[in-house]
Design an enzyme around this catalytic site. Structure first.
Site, short mmCIF file in Angstrom:
data_model
loop_
_atom_site.label_atom_id
_atom_site.label_comp_id
_atom_site.label_asym_id
_atom_site.label_seq_id
_atom_site.Cartn_x
_atom_site.Cartn_y
_atom_site.Cartn_z
N TRP A 236 -18.26 -15.48 -28.40
CA TRP A 236 -17.64 -16.38 -27.91
C TRP A 236 -17.78 -17.45 -28.66
O TRP A 236 -17.60 -18.79 -28.49
CB TRP A 236 -16.72 -16.66 -27.01
CG TRP A 236 -16.44 -15.43 -26.38
CD1 TRP A 236 -14.98 -15.10 -25.94
CD2 TRP A 236 -17.28 -15.24 -25.20
NE1 TRP A 236 -15.42 -13.90 -25.27
CE2 TRP A 236 -16.62 -13.30 -24.32
CE3 TRP A 236 -19.23 -14.75 -24.70
CZ2 TRP A 236 -17.02 -12.90 -23.93
CZ3 TRP A 236 -18.89 -14.74 -23.15
CH2 TRP A 236 -18.28 -13.14 -22.85
N HIS B 175 -3.23 -31.67 -44.60
CA HIS B 175 -2.84 -31.57 -43.32
C HIS B 175 -2.98 -30.88 -42.72
O HIS B 175 -2.08 -29.95 -42.97
CB HIS B 175 -2.28 -33.20 -42.82
CG HIS B 175 -2.21 -33.83 -41.88
ND1 HIS B 175 -1.27 -34.43 -41.42
CD2 HIS B 175 -2.56 -33.62 -40.61
CE1 HIS B 175 -1.19 -34.72 -40.27
NE2 HIS B 175 -2.42 -34.36 -40.01
N HIS C 259 -9.62 -16.01 -25.84
CA HIS C 259 -10.28 -15.69 -26.40
C HIS C 259 -9.38 -14.99 -27.60
O HIS C 259 -8.97 -14.73 -28.70
CB HIS C 259 -11.68 -14.60 -26.36
CG HIS C 259 -11.95 -14.16 -27.54
ND1 HIS C 259 -12.18 -12.92 -27.94
CD2 HIS C 259 -13.23 -15.04 -28.69
CE1 HIS C 259 -12.77 -12.81 -29.21
NE2 HIS C 259 -13.30 -13.88 -29.44
#
Length: 155
Positions: free
Chosen positions: A121, A20, A98
């Site tokens: 990207w 997790h 980005h």
């Protein structure tokens, strides 16, 4: 022999190793990987395998609670962003610049999966989750508001 889904031993072991909040990045061919322990290199040739196909296979095998891509993907590579959004059945896709995506997540990633993707990207960050529906179905357990959406997703 495994019948279908992900056949690459390193990748399927990495998915099984995710806990997790652990982070996995599905990267294009140019994703920078400084720590070799993070690297799962699947790149064979240009767009083989593609970011989208690898992402689809991983999302079928992994419980994730967050998907993050570069804002530039949404703006300048909208077909790829649409594909990522359609693949993400557990949550909406978040965006950030980005530059922030790389500075925030590259060093924190447990694994970085390098594809053959020539996808502007194209990188996708997955944050591992839990199967909240199963966790919060126990008698006497109360689902907190911030888990409501995740707890409503049943496989």
């Amino acid at each position: 022999m495994k019948k279908d889904g992900i056949l690459n031993r390193n990748l399927i072991n990495a998915i099984a190793d995710m806990g997790h909040t652990d982070i996995m990045i599905i990267g294009d061919v140019g994703v920078p990987i400084k720590d070799e322990k993070q690297r799962i290199d699947l790149a064979i040739s240009e767009d083989l395998p593609s970011v989208g196909k690898v992402l689809e296979l991983i999302m079928d095998e992994m419980i994730y609670e967050k998907v993050i891509v570069a804002e530039e993907q949404k703006l300048y590579n909208p077909l790829h962003f649409k594909n990522v959004s359609e693949l993400s059945k557990r949550c909406k896709v978040d965006t950030m610049s980005h530059e922030d995506l790389f500075s925030t997540y590259l060093s924190k990633a447990k694994y970085i999966v390098r594809t053959g993707g020539f996808e502007p990207w194209g990188n996708v960050v997955l944050v591992a989750g839990i199967d909240a529906w199963k966790w919060f179905q126990k008698e006497g357990v109360i689902t907190p508001d911030y888990y409501e959406e995740r707890a409503s997703f049943e496989e």
